[in-house]
Design an enzyme around this catalytic site. Sequence first.
Site, PDB file in Angstrom:
ATOM      1  N   ASP A  22       0.788  -1.249   0.000  1.00 28.36           N
ATOM      2  CA  ASP A  22       0.000   0.000   0.000  1.00 28.36           C
ATOM      3  C   ASP A  22       0.814   1.291   0.000  1.00 28.36           C
ATOM      4  O   ASP A  22       1.779   1.427   0.748  1.00 28.36           O
ATOM      5  CB  ASP A  22      -0.879   0.089   1.257  1.00 28.36           C
ATOM      6  CG  ASP A  22      -1.600  -1.188   1.596  1.00 28.36           C
ATOM      7  OD1 ASP A  22      -1.544  -2.143   0.816  1.00 28.36           O
ATOM      8  OD2 ASP A  22      -2.222  -1.207   2.667  1.00 28.36           O
ATOM      9  N   GLU A 201     -10.505  -2.460   4.276  1.00 26.48           N
ATOM     10  CA  GLU A 201      -9.169  -1.930   4.552  1.00 26.48           C
ATOM     11  C   GLU A 201      -9.019  -0.538   3.932  1.00 26.48           C
ATOM     12  O   GLU A 201      -9.782  -0.140   3.058  1.00 26.48           O
ATOM     13  CB  GLU A 201      -8.094  -2.850   3.945  1.00 26.48           C
ATOM     14  CG  GLU A 201      -8.145  -4.288   4.465  1.00 26.48           C
ATOM     15  CD  GLU A 201      -7.036  -5.183   3.915  1.00 26.48           C
ATOM     16  OE1 GLU A 201      -6.434  -5.899   4.722  1.00 26.48           O
ATOM     17  OE2 GLU A 201      -6.760  -5.167   2.702  1.00 26.48           O
TER      18      GLU A 201
HETATM   19  C1  FRU Z   1      -3.911  -3.632   2.672  1.00 25.68           C
HETATM   20  C2  FRU Z   1      -3.284  -4.064   3.984  1.00 25.68           C
HETATM   21  C3  FRU Z   1      -3.649  -3.101   5.079  1.00 25.68           C
HETATM   22  C4  FRU Z   1      -2.534  -3.274   6.064  1.00 25.68           C
HETATM   23  C5  FRU Z   1      -1.344  -3.506   5.157  1.00 25.68           C
HETATM   24  C6  FRU Z   1      -0.313  -4.437   5.712  1.00 25.68           C
HETATM   25  O1  FRU Z   1      -3.253  -4.082   1.554  1.00 25.68           O
HETATM   26  O2  FRU Z   1      -3.678  -5.385   4.288  1.00 25.68           O
HETATM   27  O3  FRU Z   1      -4.932  -3.309   5.626  1.00 25.68           O
HETATM   28  O4  FRU Z   1      -2.366  -2.153   6.888  1.00 25.68           O
HETATM   29  O5  FRU Z   1      -1.852  -4.019   3.941  1.00 25.68           O
HETATM   30  O6  FRU Z   1       0.830  -4.451   4.935  1.00 25.68           O
END
Ligand code: FRU
Length: 478
Positions: A22, A201
């Site tokens: 992300d 998310e």
């Molecule tokens: C989304 C996610 C988020 C989390 C991160 C962990 O892709 O699963 O919810 O904070 O990636 O790397």
Amino acid sequence: AGQMEQHRPQFHFSPKNNWMNDPNGMVYLNGKYHLFYQHNPNSTVWGPMHWGHATTRDFFNWEEQPIALYPDSLGTIFSGSAVVDVNNTAGFGKNALVAIFTYHNHKIEEAKTGLHQYQGIAYSNDEGKTWTKYKGNPVLPNPGITDFRDPKVMWYEAGKKWIMTLATKDRITFYSSANLKDWKRESDFGDKFGGHGGVWECPDLISFDVKGKTVWVLLVSINPGGPNGGSATQYFTGDFDGNKFIPSSTVEKWLDYGTDNYAGITWSNTGKRKIFIGWMNNWQYANQVPTKNWRGATTIARDLHLDQIAGDFYVRSVPVKEMNAYVKPVYKKKSLTLNKEIDLSAYAKGLDGKLKLDFTFNTTKSIEIVLSNKEGQKLLIGYDNKTKTYYIDRTHSGASDFEKGFAKKHSAPRIANTTNAKVSLILDVASAELFADNGLTVMTDVFFPESLINGVKLSGNGNQVINNLIISSIPSFK
Ligand code: FRU
């Protein structure tokens, strides 16, 4: 320039080495756009998360910076956001950058208490070069929710307070604060709305002015449960009053119908301009994609707009206007009638697997763009007039044996209702981004051709008329 690495995007951001997922903490300050990102500096697969850091002035020339946030005794550093604390509400200094992120504590997770995610903050007084974690962390302890993460914070001017939009398993929870340190729960949204094929998310709450009225948009990434499988980002349009988000429509809406735009959020401190970037990947195969020294890239940065169509609101995404400075037409044709395939490869040769293609067509008839390489691998992008859908078919586009669901055709509904449609396609070695109808329907797909795409054909019949066709080159920034 050195030897080009296979599948390396040439004008999208990707880390020099190792894993990224992300985009995090995007914030604009003093002429620079900061991008932080979920990063594992020790491996090309997901692992203990850090915040990597890169900066740009134009979304094309990226400079990778030293890692911004390292794991500490409270946990590894999951996704989050950053703000400029203009009024020094937190007391870290005027115009301090404050990052608000999720701590993920693997030890607690292993103890299966379900309390392993909570929110922390850190600040920087030197434009993001060095960061200090707040001693009072966590600022938002876990109330007993397994998935409690990805805080996106914004200043809510009407109520003179910070609003945190947080993903809490199958819904979004809004919190408010005067100082970024003490947070109060305001409300929940979503358990009865939207897709629930997976966990919610990386949310973002943004507003647009539409004819003097403020309309709010809530972006929510979901994994799995996307319209074409795996991870994707849905959105809701409605109203926000500082306490509650009230949707004004129950129509299912996706920011991008392709498989490879996930966990995207917008930059903060950009005024009315809403600039978005996503992770150009999908959890379904992100850890297996066949790149070598790195894994993961971002989408092209996009300006978001809000359009009204048949009484409902839709987000329209277009490549940031900064792109215009780099796009150079190599072929233009005012009008073209298709009764069979037309080969335009002569104009795509020498563009090094990158190009932009623009044209308008008539939606009462179908159209297909065929991109190919010397191995005969093909990416098909088109519009089907019978189903009124756009599509990207990567079934025979190159390497796909790393995951069984990869080699597929993806489709997306057309939202616009005009007879003529304008499409813009951006190709960067291993990705295609289709902006149809000025960005009302968007599809982003990655693919892995063995050698660079050098063939472009347009296929259509029944006197399909193509207007204002432009093939453009885009430079490499590597
Ligand atoms: C989304 C996610 C988020 C989390 C991160 C962990 O892709 O699963 O919810 O904070 O990636 O790397």
